[in-house]
Design an enzyme around this catalytic site. Structure first.
Site, mmCIF file in Angstrom:
data_model
loop_
_atom_site.group_PDB
_atom_site.id
_atom_site.type_symbol
_atom_site.label_atom_id
_atom_site.label_comp_id
_atom_site.label_asym_id
_atom_site.label_seq_id
_atom_site.Cartn_x
_atom_site.Cartn_y
_atom_site.Cartn_z
ATOM 1 N N GLU A 1 7.059 6.313 96.711
ATOM 2 C CA GLU A 1 6.418 7.626 96.666
ATOM 3 C C GLU A 1 5.741 7.926 95.335
ATOM 4 O OE1 GLU A 1 9.668 10.146 97.819
ATOM 5 O OE2 GLU A 1 9.172 9.999 99.942
ATOM 6 N N GLU B 1 24.001 -8.959 100.785
ATOM 7 C CA GLU B 1 24.487 -8.243 99.602
ATOM 8 C C GLU B 1 25.595 -8.990 98.871
ATOM 9 O OE1 GLU B 1 27.942 -5.181 100.674
ATOM 10 O OE2 GLU B 1 26.029 -4.604 101.582
#
Length: 275
Positions: free
Chosen positions: A85, A116
């Site tokens: 953004e 992960e």
């Protein structure tokens, strides 16, 4: 690297609510709302740490440094969301704030099993961007034990890079491993262990603060306006035009023509004030 799994994980403690399936819909969402009210108070307690981190990032950013986020699952997606953004909101290049997720871009939409758990992969991912001591690395992990994040933070710190950790468990390995530990203790989740809820909300709030404060500090906001936003749709062109009308007392048509000519609110303001 600290990988102690024995510390207390508040994020894994049992919910304060039980027999959720017996609740009616209003009871469910009211209870979730009551839990969410605790998040802002928890974030408030770590504001000095967030402020310190922003100041450190700003110093490096003004010298050409970058901000990196790393995480897995929800935490990784939130980092990518915040980074993505920055260009449209503040007109910054895409390579100044970068979000990385365990498992790569495909993990944004679909979980990648065991991604992960690799303690070496984050550093490999970061090296593709030639990360160096001018940059800052922020690791995001509700548990504070995610191997991908811990490994990246450890290796970055070993290479002289400033690191920070955003976690929801106090005294976690991530908090201990990081130069700046931001521990937002929101308590047990409404659905036990579902850290996409309060923990994720708190992470989003902290990331909003970090990136917004950073952009303000480096001059990407004027007054309270996004004067460097990308003019990528009709809504944003209208918003930018109204900014110019308000600031320079132009007609709407004059302001719109100037905005389109100069490409941003800031550039239009600077050019028109010199006339």
């Amino acid at each position: 690297m600290i990988v102690n799994e024995k510390h207390v994980k508040i994020t894994e403690e049992a919910s304060h609510y039980d027999e959720l399936e017996q609740m009616d819909t209003l009871d469910i969402i009211s209870s979730i709302n009551n839990e969410d009210k605790k998040v802002a108070e928890a974030v408030e307690k770590v504001l000095p740490k967030i402020s310190h981190l922003v100041d450190e990032i700003t110093t490096r950013f003004e010298k050409g440094g970058r901000l990196f986020y790393i995480g897995a699952g929800t935490s990784g997606r939130l980092g990518i969301l915040d980074a993505s953004e920055i260009p449209p909101t503040f007109g910054m290049p895409h390579d100044r704030v970068i979000g990385l997720i365990a498992g790569g871009d495909s993990a944004i939409r679909k979980a990648v099993e065991f991604a992960e758990d690799d303690t070496k992969q984050a550093w490999k991912d970061l090296k593709e961007y030639h990360i160096d001591e001018n940059d800052v690395l922020v690791g995001i992990a509700a548990s504070g034990t995610t191997p991908y994040v811990l490994g990246g933070i450890h290796d970055a710190r070993s290479n002289g890079i400033l690191t920070a950790g955003i976690t929801n468990n106090p005294g976690s390995p991530l908090a201990i491993e990081s130069d700046i530990a931001i521990e937002v203790v929101v308590g047990p989740e409404f659905v036990t262990g579902s850290t996409r809820m309060k923990s994720g909300t708190s992470q989003k709030m902290v990331l909003n603060m970090i990136s917004t404060a950073l952009m303000i500090r480096i001059g990407r906001v004027k007054g309270n306006k996004m004067v460097n936003m990308q003019l990528s749709n009709t809504k944003l062109v209208d918003r930018g035009t109204r900014y110019l009308v308000e600031e320079l007392e132009l007609s709407y048509d004059e302001a719109e023509k100037a905005l389109i000519k100069y490409g941003s609110v800031k550039k239009a303001m600077e050019a028109l004030k010199q006339q």
